[in-house]
Design a protein around this motif. Sequence first.
Motif, PDB file in Angstrom:
ATOM      1  N   VAL A 168     -19.525   0.960 -11.345  1.00 53.75           N
ATOM      2  CA  VAL A 168     -20.779   0.841 -11.838  1.00 53.75           C
ATOM      3  C   VAL A 168     -21.382  -0.483 -10.833  1.00 53.75           C
ATOM      4  O   VAL A 168     -22.444  -0.411 -10.320  1.00 53.75           O
ATOM      5  N   VAL A 169     -20.653  -1.491 -10.958  1.00 54.17           N
ATOM      6  CA  VAL A 169     -21.038  -2.855 -10.362  1.00 54.17           C
ATOM      7  C   VAL A 169     -21.200  -2.540  -8.729  1.00 54.17           C
ATOM      8  O   VAL A 169     -22.132  -2.945  -8.060  1.00 54.17           O
ATOM      9  N   SER A 170     -20.299  -1.834  -8.101  1.00 51.29           N
ATOM     10  CA  SER A 170     -20.216  -1.718  -6.648  1.00 51.29           C
ATOM     11  C   SER A 170     -21.277  -0.750  -6.373  1.00 51.29           C
ATOM     12  O   SER A 170     -21.841  -1.434  -5.216  1.00 51.29           O
ATOM     13  N   TYR A 171     -21.581   0.049  -7.050  1.00 53.04           N
ATOM     14  CA  TYR A 171     -22.553   0.974  -6.510  1.00 53.04           C
ATOM     15  C   TYR A 171     -23.877   0.347  -6.629  1.00 53.04           C
ATOM     16  O   TYR A 171     -24.848   0.539  -5.865  1.00 53.04           O
ATOM     17  N   GLY A 172     -24.055  -0.529  -7.571  1.00 55.52           N
ATOM     18  CA  GLY A 172     -25.425  -1.251  -7.567  1.00 55.52           C
ATOM     19  C   GLY A 172     -25.603  -2.479  -6.629  1.00 55.52           C
ATOM     20  O   GLY A 172     -26.712  -2.680  -6.362  1.00 55.52           O
ATOM     21  N   LEU A 173     -24.264  -3.022  -6.298  1.00 56.14           N
ATOM     22  CA  LEU A 173     -24.614  -4.354  -5.574  1.00 56.14           C
ATOM     23  C   LEU A 173     -24.275  -4.028  -3.996  1.00 56.14           C
ATOM     24  O   LEU A 173     -24.537  -4.799  -2.949  1.00 56.14           O
ATOM     25  N   LEU A 174     -23.092  -3.333  -3.879  1.00 56.11           N
ATOM     26  CA  LEU A 174     -22.646  -3.286  -2.488  1.00 56.11           C
ATOM     27  C   LEU A 174     -23.774  -2.591  -1.490  1.00 56.11           C
ATOM     28  O   LEU A 174     -24.412  -1.840  -1.697  1.00 56.11           O
ATOM     29  N   ARG A 175     -23.805  -3.160  -0.144  1.00 58.36           N
ATOM     30  CA  ARG A 175     -24.735  -2.636   0.951  1.00 58.36           C
ATOM     31  C   ARG A 175     -24.102  -2.703   2.216  1.00 58.36           C
ATOM     32  O   ARG A 175     -23.365  -3.633   2.728  1.00 58.36           O
ATOM     33  N   ASP A 176     -23.842  -1.515   2.809  1.00 55.48           N
ATOM     34  CA  ASP A 176     -23.622  -1.387   4.017  1.00 55.48           C
ATOM     35  C   ASP A 176     -24.508  -2.016   5.181  1.00 55.48           C
ATOM     36  O   ASP A 176     -25.684  -2.171   4.862  1.00 55.48           O
TER      37      ASP A 176
END
Length: 384
Positions: A168-176
């Motif tokens: 959940v956190v990575s989908y919201g915060l990760l950016r390529d």
Amino acid sequence: MLALATIGFALTFWAWALLSPLGASLREQLSLTAFEQSLVVAVPVIVGSVGRIPVGALTDRLGARRMFPTVALLTVLPVLYLGHFADSLAGFLVGGFFLGLGGTTFAIGVPFVNSWYPPERRGLALGIFGAGMGGTAISAFSTVQLAEALWPSFPFDLVAVVLVGYAVVSYGLLRDRPDRQVPSGSMLSRLAGTLRMGVTWQLSFLYAVAFGGFVAFSVYLPTYLTTQHGLERGDAALRTAGFVVLAVAMRPVGGWLSDRMRPDGVLTAAFAALTVLAVAASFEFPLTVARTVVFLGMAAALGIGTGAVFALVARLVPAERVGAVTGVVGAAGGLGGFFPPLVMGLVYGGMHDYTVGFLLLAATALVAGVFTAIVVHRRVATGA
């Protein structure tokens, strides 16, 4: 971005290593032979290794923002199966097969981190990300202790909850990176092109020795310490965790050194140290301070070596191919960790002695060091 990727790598590696600390318990519970016990803990390694090839290629195309949460969520399924439903050798082999998915995230994080850093800082950045392999230390420190203190499935339940939270956190915060280069062509054509590159095979061999050695020790060291030196399982797990922690801590050091001097020189020195220390370990003297120092020295050499190999990847591989090359190289590293536990199990089962296994490690490290000093040195010097 580096912190998020490193955390994701550590958590999925925690899941990937759940079976290793339980090897001795499973042997008693299921009446396994030494070889069957080795097979149970080695299956996730080989699947996680081979799986890096398609995952790395998909990451080049889809990006880490999609791949990290997807793989984290999919890994939850085998974790829960192993914790609640597996009750036979076949069941643990099937669960371990799918648990291998957790070991593929290395091929997601390397191209992601590589894209965010300039060439002169990639060695350290990739070394810090690679420290996420310390997820195996979390497993070594906690799995047996939590299972005994609470209930047998608790370590698996905890990992499942943590993986869902990370997804959940990575989908919201990760950016390529917005300007990252997306390769053209099909995944198969890109993989074929990657396999035609000589540097892919050279780096694969080196990583198979460096990271494969680390994986093999982190998987099999608890078994070695209990069978050869008679340690209690909890004590063996804690000592293994210490080995893993040191190797993990030295990986960024290997990357940092490679940013400041030639990475091939750093790698040659690491393999030379590993050769000498493996020969010393082949003499089966008691588990004294001297023997502990030998094993910790091997941990440091392996950690520095893994950091240096990926400093070479950052230096020698075009940016748009880093994911695909990382998938192949990472697969080779995991495969390098698949066979030594099986060899050690067979050697001990036939001879009740580990000397031959350590001598084989020394010979392999020597060959890798000579190869690095001659062939890889020439490639780095010419930039070819």
